[in-house]
Scaffold this motif. Sequence first.
Motif, PDB file in Angstrom:
ATOM      1  N   ALA A   1       7.754   5.983  -3.485  1.00  0.00           N
ATOM      2  CA  ALA A   1       6.527   6.741  -3.744  1.00  0.00           C
ATOM      3  C   ALA A   1       5.716   6.105  -4.872  1.00  0.00           C
ATOM      4  CB  ALA A   1       6.883   8.185  -4.100  1.00  0.00           C
TER       5      ALA A   1
ATOM      6  N   ILE B   1       1.963   4.869  -4.252  1.00  0.00           N
ATOM      7  CA  ILE B   1       0.872   5.532  -4.978  1.00  0.00           C
ATOM      8  C   ILE B   1       0.050   4.498  -5.750  1.00  0.00           C
ATOM      9  CG2 ILE B   1       0.361   7.094  -6.890  1.00  0.00           C
ATOM     10  CD1 ILE B   1       2.688   8.851  -5.847  1.00  0.00           C
TER      11      ILE B   1
ATOM     12  N   SER C   1      -2.044   2.654  -3.192  1.00  0.00           N
ATOM     13  CA  SER C   1      -3.113   3.463  -2.602  1.00  0.00           C
ATOM     14  C   SER C   1      -4.406   3.418  -3.398  1.00  0.00           C
ATOM     15  CB  SER C   1      -2.645   4.920  -2.451  1.00  0.00           C
ATOM     16  OG  SER C   1      -2.502   5.539  -3.718  1.00  0.00           O
TER      17      SER C   1
ATOM     18  N   ARG D   1      -7.781   7.823   2.361  1.00  0.00           N
ATOM     19  CA  ARG D   1      -6.708   8.512   1.655  1.00  0.00           C
ATOM     20  C   ARG D   1      -6.733  10.006   1.975  1.00  0.00           C
ATOM     21  NH1 ARG D   1      -9.496   5.167  -1.628  1.00  0.00           N
ATOM     22  NH2 ARG D   1      -8.401   3.361  -2.495  1.00  0.00           N
TER      23      ARG D   1
ATOM     24  N   SER E   1      -1.305   5.146   2.183  1.00  0.00           N
ATOM     25  CA  SER E   1      -1.691   6.282   1.351  1.00  0.00           C
ATOM     26  C   SER E   1      -0.958   7.553   1.761  1.00  0.00           C
ATOM     27  CB  SER E   1      -3.206   6.498   1.442  1.00  0.00           C
ATOM     28  OG  SER E   1      -3.904   5.385   0.946  1.00  0.00           O
TER      29      SER E   1
ATOM     30  N   GLY F   1       2.670   7.521   0.562  1.00  0.00           N
ATOM     31  CA  GLY F   1       2.861   7.753  -0.868  1.00  0.00           C
ATOM     32  C   GLY F   1       3.041   9.227  -1.178  1.00  0.00           C
ATOM     33  N   VAL F   2       2.168  10.074  -0.634  1.00  0.00           N
ATOM     34  CA  VAL F   2       2.277  11.517  -0.849  1.00  0.00           C
ATOM     35  C   VAL F   2       3.524  12.061  -0.149  1.00  0.00           C
ATOM     36  CG1 VAL F   2       1.142  13.741  -0.505  1.00  0.00           C
ATOM     37  CG2 VAL F   2      -0.229  11.706  -1.018  1.00  0.00           C
TER      38      VAL F   2
ATOM     39  N   ALA G   1       6.552  11.177  -2.173  1.00  0.00           N
ATOM     40  CA  ALA G   1       6.588  11.864  -3.470  1.00  0.00           C
ATOM     41  C   ALA G   1       7.118  13.289  -3.316  1.00  0.00           C
ATOM     42  CB  ALA G   1       5.187  11.880  -4.090  1.00  0.00           C
TER      43      ALA G   1
END
Length: 255
Positions: free
Chosen positions: A44, A48, A51, A59, A179, A182-183, A186
């Motif tokens: 992550a 991030i 991104s 995104r 992108s 990444g979320v 996380a």
Amino acid sequence: MAVVICYLVCALVWSTTWFAIRVCIAAGGYPTYAAVAIRFTLAALVLIAISRFRFAGPRPRTRRHFLALGAAGLFLALGYACVYRSEEDLPGGLVAVLFGTMPLFTALAAAATGIERVRRADVAAALLALVGMTILFWDRLSISTDQAAGIGFAIAGVLATTVYNLVMKREASALNPLSASGVFFAVAAAALWIPAAAESAPLPSPLPLAPTLALLYLVVFGSIITFACYFYLLKRVTLMTAATLVLVEPIIALV
């Protein structure tokens, strides 16, 4: 051509991650839940950071995007917690074979939710593939009573994976895979630190070479690269096509 490359990358790399997970959490390695929490935390952080670059757009920006990615991330956490736990009891190749049930669950879920039109031929093909894999690997499917829990965790992992695939297909197809991942990672990492904390097992010190290399392999290749490729695939092929990956992986994994 890009679709073919992404499919092959996912098939080849994810076929090896079953073995890498066992190396990572083997005796002298990392605690089970801490291993998967560290894996997605590092992934992550990298994604991030990536991104922020222009090539990583579009995104997630809307509330709907973040809710969808959050829900998918929670199911990712549940799925991988179950996979890692199952590999405490079962060989990685056997867990990969159990994941061969995913096309059938995907067909049933896609039909029930209306995300995709599922033909009877799709369900029949999923059943036929599952029967074929069972016959092909029958000698590897014998388990002891002590391994029964591992089977249950593996199947739970299949169900959780099916759910986050549905969510990502419906809600995240318009987003850049880097992108979105990444979320996605996380949220999964935050959720996974809860069982990791409850595990109350210290990290190895000094860091063992083979388990640490396996962990880094899982971060870079098994998470960052493959999930980006996989979400690219989900944007361009059907769920049923993407689900066929689990039918290729066991053969390579058992080798």
